[in-house]
Design a protein around this motif. Structure first.
Motif, PDB file in Angstrom:
ATOM      1  N   GLY A  68      22.296 136.622  39.850  1.00  0.00           N
ATOM      2  CA  GLY A  68      21.066 137.505  39.348  1.00  0.00           C
ATOM      3  C   GLY A  68      21.166 138.314  38.099  1.00  0.00           C
ATOM      4  O   GLY A  68      20.084 139.009  37.716  1.00  0.00           O
ATOM      5  N   ALA A  69      22.769 138.429  37.759  1.00  0.00           N
ATOM      6  CA  ALA A  69      22.834 139.135  36.285  1.00  0.00           C
ATOM      7  C   ALA A  69      23.458 138.235  35.314  1.00  0.00           C
ATOM      8  O   ALA A  69      23.853 137.294  35.534  1.00  0.00           O
ATOM      9  N   PRO A  70      23.070 138.534  33.993  1.00  0.00           N
ATOM     10  CA  PRO A  70      23.771 137.770  32.957  1.00  0.00           C
ATOM     11  C   PRO A  70      25.316 137.773  33.123  1.00  0.00           C
ATOM     12  O   PRO A  70      25.695 138.423  33.503  1.00  0.00           O
ATOM     13  N   ALA A  71      25.681 136.379  33.101  1.00  0.00           N
ATOM     14  CA  ALA A  71      27.155 136.313  33.524  1.00  0.00           C
ATOM     15  C   ALA A  71      27.857 136.722  32.252  1.00  0.00           C
ATOM     16  O   ALA A  71      27.651 136.586  31.034  1.00  0.00           O
ATOM     17  N   ASP A  72      28.910 137.567  32.625  1.00  0.00           N
ATOM     18  CA  ASP A  72      29.826 138.342  31.531  1.00  0.00           C
ATOM     19  C   ASP A  72      31.143 137.626  31.827  1.00  0.00           C
ATOM     20  O   ASP A  72      31.490 136.677  32.651  1.00  0.00           O
ATOM     21  N   GLU A  73      32.056 138.081  30.761  1.00  0.00           N
ATOM     22  CA  GLU A  73      33.570 137.728  30.852  1.00  0.00           C
ATOM     23  C   GLU A  73      34.016 137.708  32.261  1.00  0.00           C
ATOM     24  O   GLU A  73      34.927 136.741  32.567  1.00  0.00           O
ATOM     25  N   ASN A  74      33.988 138.694  33.052  1.00  0.00           N
ATOM     26  CA  ASN A  74      34.510 138.985  34.272  1.00  0.00           C
ATOM     27  C   ASN A  74      34.029 138.208  35.004  1.00  0.00           C
ATOM     28  O   ASN A  74      34.954 137.269  35.923  1.00  0.00           O
ATOM     29  N   ASP A  75      32.829 137.772  35.102  1.00  0.00           N
ATOM     30  CA  ASP A  75      32.112 136.384  35.753  1.00  0.00           C
ATOM     31  C   ASP A  75      33.098 135.208  35.748  1.00  0.00           C
ATOM     32  O   ASP A  75      33.490 134.460  36.704  1.00  0.00           O
ATOM     33  N   ARG A  76      32.978 135.156  34.449  1.00  0.00           N
ATOM     34  CA  ARG A  76      33.321 133.675  33.899  1.00  0.00           C
ATOM     35  C   ARG A  76      34.817 133.483  34.176  1.00  0.00           C
ATOM     36  O   ARG A  76      35.256 132.338  34.244  1.00  0.00           O
ATOM     37  N   ARG A  77      35.651 134.426  34.276  1.00  0.00           N
ATOM     38  CA  ARG A  77      37.177 134.250  34.552  1.00  0.00           C
ATOM     39  C   ARG A  77      37.074 133.771  36.034  1.00  0.00           C
ATOM     40  O   ARG A  77      37.983 133.233  36.296  1.00  0.00           O
TER      41      ARG A  77
END
Lengths: 303, 388
Positions: A68-77
């Protein structure tokens, strides 16, 4: 079309390389715990879309949302990725390499080594764990590559042509691992040109062409959307043209006694059976499902 | 930072296992210790001179000579034949026969001859004065006046500093070239093995770049420290350098300018590696950089030969050449404090400008795996291609 509960959403992704429009507002979502096949002709933008999901590439417009939220660096890790171009350090030992990648994904040293051990065993590489990657057969290198995508227990798996170059045993191992991850609730997206395989494995499919979405959703829904139901029948001793006379029925294909017909609006299967028996001896009647290959052809080349 | 540290640790672990590193370290040690030993032998770091004395009169001359010059060692021999033999064998540098004659093997060593003549004159004078009834203590005082203080307008050292500077240029040149090139090769390796896309799906380009540069740089720094310390110890042991603080200063200067030079060149080498798709293309692409290092190396020597020349003065401020020019200038004592400060300031400013530039060009080109990328395209791609 957008499912607000889908963990991964690609929304209006646009990417231009000079004059080439690689992605033109690509939008689709991937459900939790589903194996999602991502298909399209060469140059449709599959690899570009996957690279944008992983953040290797930036989009000119649109966004990738994770939960639901724009994917950021932490998500992508916490994403796992297997690029189309396989890549490992050729002179690094298998186990060490997997542990290193797990650490880059944020694992501490102990759990990284534990995970590397576990995946080395799981992928049938236990005896090769201390060998350098370049000394392995190509099939085994592929397995290490899969391990590289999985070693940090990712929350999302994105795999670009993971089945290409695998032997049948490798295909089985990979299919099993992906199904198991999906069962564990991980959304799994993979691209492939092997449509039979996608059809066999996937719950959901997205078809892209020219950087745009052509169709997406569960296979059953795509089939239903593709056209009226099909029936295959064999009627011996019948004269030509009997089937076309039944209301709503259209003959798609005819080979000797065998017919493939479409049950259009107002068509009645019982009427079809009656007509067949009146025309000759009905030997076979079955429901014919549209294959993904057909859906794909129809979707990509609508002319 | 955590990611960059992991990358750096992998670089260090990988490189320490490489045979090429072990070989190059051994080779550098052999060269440096070899130079130290050779300088000790050739430079006559051992400046003792042995004088054979034949007869009691000679013994007095010998004693006087030892007082005049602590470097003189005497050895009693029985007769002229023994003295001649010892001269021919090289066991002694000169022989004094019966207090009347000084014998050399070939040409007279003027310095040693002067010491012996002076010693002989003192012995004779003392005998004469004592013969005239003077108090022996007064005679001794009269003949050993306090020495005149010695000073020079432009003190010239014994050449040891120049030798150290020469060796430092040599080593710095080797380190900058090989470790700069190692960065470029490492970047290209990650492109050709395609691992770079796997890595950049997890970490950012600057983290990968920083980890690689720092990791490789630390290996180079460690090797430099090892080689210079062992070389310095060898130089002290063989007597080619006499003051241990000179060695410490030289090592400190070498390490400092290695860090400065490596910071500049490694950024440039990393970008060069990121721009090319294959190792085969790297040699030609990196040619301007290797040329710059090699040219700076020669300018470093020229600067040692003619420290006041225009070339030396200008090259000391140019960031690409200053590490290989300033380090030897400082060690040889040719650089003023102001020059060092300005040169260092220019180099550090260059690094500060270069690091973000290199990070951007690297990010804009390192994922272009198939074709050579122009600097302009890399610059623009970095703005648009990479996710925020």
């Amino acid at each position: 079309m957008r499912d607000s509960h889908a963990p991964l959403e690609l929304d209006g992704l646009t990417k231009r390389y000079g004059d080439v429009m690689a992605l033109d507002g690509l939008t689709f979502s991937v459900s939790a715990g589903s194996l999602h096949g991502f298909v399209g002709p060469n140059g449709a933008g599959k690899t570009t879309a996957m690279r944008i999901v992983l953040g290797v590439l930036g989009a000119d417009a649109g966004e990738v949302r994770w939960r639901g939220a724009p994917a950021d660096e932490n998500d992508r890790r916490r994403f796992g990725y297997m690029p189309e171009e396989r890549g490992l350090y050729p002179k690094m030992r298998v186990r060490e390499q997997l542990a290193y990648l797990a650490r880059l994904h944020g694992r501490d040293s102990a759990s990284a080594h534990e995970a590397a051990d576990r995946w080395v065993r799981r992928l049938g590489l236990a005896e090769r764990g201390d060998e350098v990657v370049e000394s392995l057969s190509l099939g085994n290198q592929q397995r290490v590559q899969l391990g590289a995508a999985l070693v940090h227990d990712p929350e999302l798996l994105v795999l670009d042509e993971p089945f290409s170059g695998l032997d049948p045993m490798g295909v089985d191992v990979l299919a099993e691992v992906l199904a198991e991850r999906a069962r564990a609730g991980v959304p799994v997206v993979f691209s492939s040109h092997q449509l039979e395989l996608v059809e066999r494995l996937c719950d959901e499919v997205s078809i892209v062409a020219g950087g745009r979405l052509v169709a997406t959703g569960p296979l059953s829904r795509l089939r239903a959307a593709a056209g009226p139901p099909l029936r295959r029948l064999r009627v011996e001793g019948a004269a030509d043209g009997w089937a076309g006379a039944v209301a709503g029925v259209r003959v798609v294909e005819r080979r000797g006694d065998e017919l493939l017909v479409e049950l259009g609006d107002g068509a009645d299967e019982d009427a079809l059976v009656d007509a067949a028996r009146a025309a000759g001896s009905l030997r076979h009647l079955s429901e014919e499902r549209r294959t993904l290959t057909e859906l794909f052809r129809d979707a990509v080349a609508p002319a | 930072m955590r990611e960059a540290r992991l990358v750096a640790l992998r670089e260090i672990a990988t490189r320490l296992r490489q045979r090429s590193l072990q070989l190059s370290t051994v080779l550098s040690l052999v060269i440096v210790v070899g130079i130290a030993v050779a300088a000790g032998v050739v430079g006559g770091g051992d400046d003792r001179e042995t004088v054979a004395v034949v007869g009691p009169a000679s013994a007095q001359v010998g004693d006087a000579a030892r007082q005049l010059d602590p470097g003189v060692v005497t050895r009693r021999l029985d007769d002229r034949a023994a003295a001649e033999q010892a001269l021919r064998d090289g066991d002694v540098d000169a022989a004094v026969l019966d207090g009347r004659e000084i014998l050399f093997e070939r040409n007279a060593d003027d310095g040693l001859a002067a010491v012996l003549q002076e010693a002989s004159a003192r012995v004779r004078a003392a005998q004469t004065l004592r013969g005239a009834g003077l108090d022996p203590a007064a005679v001794s005082d009269a003949l050993s006046p306090p020495p005149l203080a010695v000073a020079s307008l432009e003190p010239e050292d014994d050449g040891a500093a120049e030798l150290v500077a020469f060796v430092v240029v040599l080593i710095l040149f080797g380190q900058l070239l090989s470790y700069g090139m190692a960065v470029a090769t490492g970047v290209v390796e990650e492109k050709t093995s395609r691992i770079v896309e796997v890595l950049l799906a997890t970490i950012r380009p600057w983290q990968l770049l920083a980890g690689k540069i720092v990791g490789i740089g630390l290996v180079g720094l460690g090797q430099l420290l090892l080689v210079t310390v062992i070389g310095g110890v060898a130089a002290l042991a063989t007597g080619s350098i006499e003051v241990s603080s000179d060695v410490a200063v030289a090592i400190g200067v070498a390490l400092a300018w290695y860090v400065v030079g490596y910071a500049i060149y490694s950024c440039l080498f990393a970008v060069t590696g990121a721009l090319v798709p294959r190792q085969e293309d790297l040699q030609s692409a990196a040619a301007p950089l290797t040329l710059a290092i090699t040219a700076s190396y020669f300018v470093g020597f020229v600067a040692l030969q003619s420290p006041d020349g225009l070339l030396a003065r200008v090259a000391a401020y140019v960031p690409l050449s200053s590490p290989l020019v300033m380090a030897p200038r400082i060690i040889a004592g040719d650089a003023s404090t102001a020059e060092v400060v300005v040169s260092l300031a220019i180099a550090l400013a260059t690094i500060a400008a270069l690091v973000p530039l290199a990070a951007r060009l690297y990010a804009g080109s390192v994922l272009q795996l198939r074709t050579r990328v122009s600097v302009r395209r890399a610059w623009r791609a970095a703005a648009t291609d990479r996710a925020g």
